[in-house]
Enzyme design. Structure first.
Site, PDB file in Angstrom:
ATOM      1  N   ASP A  90       0.877  -1.172   0.000  1.00  0.00           N
ATOM      2  CA  ASP A  90       0.000   0.000   0.000  1.00  0.00           C
ATOM      3  C   ASP A  90       0.914   1.222   0.000  1.00  0.00           C
ATOM      4  O   ASP A  90       1.812   1.333   0.849  1.00  0.00           O
ATOM      5  CB  ASP A  90      -0.890  -0.019   1.244  1.00  0.00           C
ATOM      6  CG  ASP A  90      -1.891   1.130   1.291  1.00  0.00           C
ATOM      7  OD1 ASP A  90      -1.556   2.239   0.831  1.00  0.00           O
ATOM      8  OD2 ASP A  90      -3.001   0.927   1.792  1.00  0.00           O
ATOM      9  N   CYS A 145       5.871  -0.158   4.139  1.00  0.00           N
ATOM     10  CA  CYS A 145       5.965  -0.486   2.707  1.00  0.00           C
ATOM     11  C   CYS A 145       6.997   0.421   2.046  1.00  0.00           C
ATOM     12  O   CYS A 145       7.773  -0.011   1.185  1.00  0.00           O
ATOM     13  CB  CYS A 145       4.610  -0.315   2.017  1.00  0.00           C
ATOM     14  SG  CYS A 145       3.335  -1.442   2.617  1.00  0.00           S
ATOM     15  N   CYS A 166       1.516   3.162   3.272  1.00  0.00           N
ATOM     16  CA  CYS A 166       2.033   2.395   4.412  1.00  0.00           C
ATOM     17  C   CYS A 166       3.507   2.709   4.641  1.00  0.00           C
ATOM     18  O   CYS A 166       4.336   2.549   3.736  1.00  0.00           O
ATOM     19  CB  CYS A 166       1.796   0.903   4.132  1.00  0.00           C
ATOM     20  SG  CYS A 166       2.925  -0.228   4.951  1.00  0.00           S
ATOM     21  N   ARG A 208      -5.192  -0.959   2.060  1.00  0.00           N
ATOM     22  CA  ARG A 208      -5.577  -1.441   3.397  1.00  0.00           C
ATOM     23  C   ARG A 208      -6.823  -0.752   3.959  1.00  0.00           C
ATOM     24  O   ARG A 208      -7.458  -1.275   4.873  1.00  0.00           O
ATOM     25  CB  ARG A 208      -4.393  -1.296   4.369  1.00  0.00           C
ATOM     26  CG  ARG A 208      -3.858   0.088   4.475  1.00  0.00           C
ATOM     27  CD  ARG A 208      -2.445   0.131   5.048  1.00  0.00           C
ATOM     28  NE  ARG A 208      -1.884   1.471   4.956  1.00  0.00           N
ATOM     29  CZ  ARG A 208      -1.467   2.181   5.987  1.00  0.00           C
ATOM     30  NH1 ARG A 208      -1.540   1.676   7.203  1.00  0.00           N
ATOM     31  NH2 ARG A 208      -0.966   3.387   5.824  1.00  0.00           N
TER      32      ARG A 208
END
Length: 233
Positions: A116, A122, A119, A146
């Protein structure tokens, strides 16, 4: 010879009939508990079938009487192997042409990451891509918004995956650059999201190994390599 062929034909017909009867019984039993089977496969456990549903994998006895939900491991070897996600691994590999792939020059392991762009971890994983590559780890990305498919990040990720240069566009997104909207595209990241749910993904990054194990959360390049070596891929 004709008599033997005739007997074999009758036996085959009986076996096929039983197979259809079992599948019918399974579907009837599943309908009682509000579960719809996406696919029915043989199970490694004798007397049970593997059922792929919208929410993951379950097991049901071939007569439709007993249902099991949980993680199934093969412990016959030195290291337990998760076999619950084998049907999902095939489905995952079938989506290879929709993945944004960062291939290691000297590939030893391949992981698929549900990511994502909003994120933090991430971003951290992506920033360390060169280190993953140096250790022989290829990273394949699928989108997992998400906060759901109706939110702005989902629409932005749809545009990233639909871009003519998805690798370049994803790099830009992780650097905080704006994403130009793309409306017409054959790729539907809702299918990525649904597959993530079937794997049990609840947050990002979620790392799926080649044998179907799911590693929830960020791991540094060295820690990920150690985990992959331990899991056998």
């Amino acid at each position: 010879m004709k008599k033997i062929a005739f007997c074999l034909s009758l036996l085959l017909s009986a076996l096929i009939g039983n197979a259809f009867a079992d599948e019918s019984a399974i579907n009837q039993s599943l309908s009682k508990v509000g579960i719809k089977a996406e696919a029915i496969h043989p199970s490694p456990v004798s007397g049970f079938s593997t059922i792929l549903t919208d929410h993951g994998t379950i097991y049901i006895s071939d007569d439709g009487k007993y249902l099991l939900q949980g993680v199934l491991y093969d412990i016959s070897g030195n290291v337990p192997k998760k076999v619950s996600n084998q049907a999902l691994v095939k489905k995952l590999d079938a989506m290879k042409d929709q993945m944004i792939i960062y291939k290691a020059p000297k590939e030893k392991h391949v992981v698929t990451v549900f990511t994502d762009i909003t994120c933090g971890y991430c971003h951290k994983l992506h920033e360390n891509m060169q280190q993953y590559h140096d250790l022989g780890i290829t990273v394949r990305y699928l989108a997992f918004p998400r906060h759901g498919m109706e939110q702005k990040p989902a629409k932005e990720m749809q545009s990233i995956w639909c871009s003519a240069t998805p690798v370049k566009t994803l790099n830009a997104a992780f650097k905080g650059e704006s994403i130009s909207p793309i409306k017409n595209c054959k790729i539907d990241i809702a299918k990525h999201y649904q597959l993530g749910l079937q794997f049990g993904v609840q947050g990002t990054p979620a790392i799926v190994t080649q044998n179907g194990n799911v590693i929830g959360g960020y791991l540094s390049p060295k820690d990920l390599l150690a985990e992959l070596d331990k899991l056998g891929g």
